[in-house]
Design an enzyme around this catalytic site. Structure first.
Site: not given
Length: 216
Positions: A71, A74, A167
């Site tokens: 990912g 965040t 993200c």
């Protein structure tokens, strides 16, 4: 039967906790119990293995930590219920995609119990309420075992999300339980979410639930 230990760690700094997850995973054996770590972090941005630094839009006093999950970027901060899942997937006969679906489903089921309709999105891991993201997730698999986990926004300062593409998605809105009219403490949210995770894991392998403290 594998045991599932529940560790309530409180508010803990990110980097030592990250190191503890890696250390536990590295020393795991066939009899090592699976664990859920329930915690909060002081403000921190985390950037995944293939993450692009340009998704941090604005420098601030919040540190950026590069980590080994999948990912993009965040944010973690007080008021967010974080659960790390240190699970032997091979022992439970879980595939990675199943594990991701299990985590998302636990959040969706928890929110349904609070009267909130939430959903997953294909190709964009996490849980969404309408157009806004309420929970992020990411895991790392090493030697058939997972670490990292999920983060549910409960009652926090959402402003740091505006300084990133959450993200990796430009303009993605983020929401939280408090803004949806749900008054829960982080501890209460942890308990509800851990119960859903336990339930879904039990459906795949019988467990003995053991509450336990944690020390380094």
């Amino acid at each position: 039967m594998p045991r599932l230990e529940i560790h309530r760690l409180g508010l803990v700094p990110y980097e030592p906790t990250f190191a503890d997850m890696k250390a536990l995973t590295a020393m795991r054996g066939p009899e090592t119990p699976d664990q859920l770590w329930l915690l909060q972090h002081p403000p921190v941005y985390t950037l995944g293995l293939a993450g692009k630094p340009e998704h941090l839009l604005e420098a601030s006093e919040v540190p950026l930590v590069k980590i080994d999950r999948g990912g993009q970027i965040t944010y973690h901060g007080p008021g967010q219920a974080v659960i790390y899942l240190l699970i032997d997937l091979a022992r439970r006969k879980l595939m990675v995609r199943q594990m991701v679906n299990l985590m998302e489903q636990a959040v969706i089921d928890m929110l349904a119990g609070l009267g909130i309709a939430a959903e997953r999105r294909e190709g964009a891991p996490g849980v969404y309420v309408g157009e806004a993201k309420i929970a992020a997730l990411g895991i790392k698999i090493t030697r058939g075992c997972s670490y990292h986990g999920l983060a549910l926004n409960v009652d926090m300062d959402l402003a740091p999300f505006s300084r990133i593409n959450p993200c990796g998605y430009e303009g993605l809105a983020c929401t939280q339980l408090a803004d949806l009219g749900i008054a829960l403490s982080v501890d209460e949210a942890h308990s509800l979410l851990a119960a859903q995770l336990e339930k879904l894991l039990e459906e795949r392998f019988p467990l003995t639930i053991e509450a336990a403290g944690f020390s380094n």
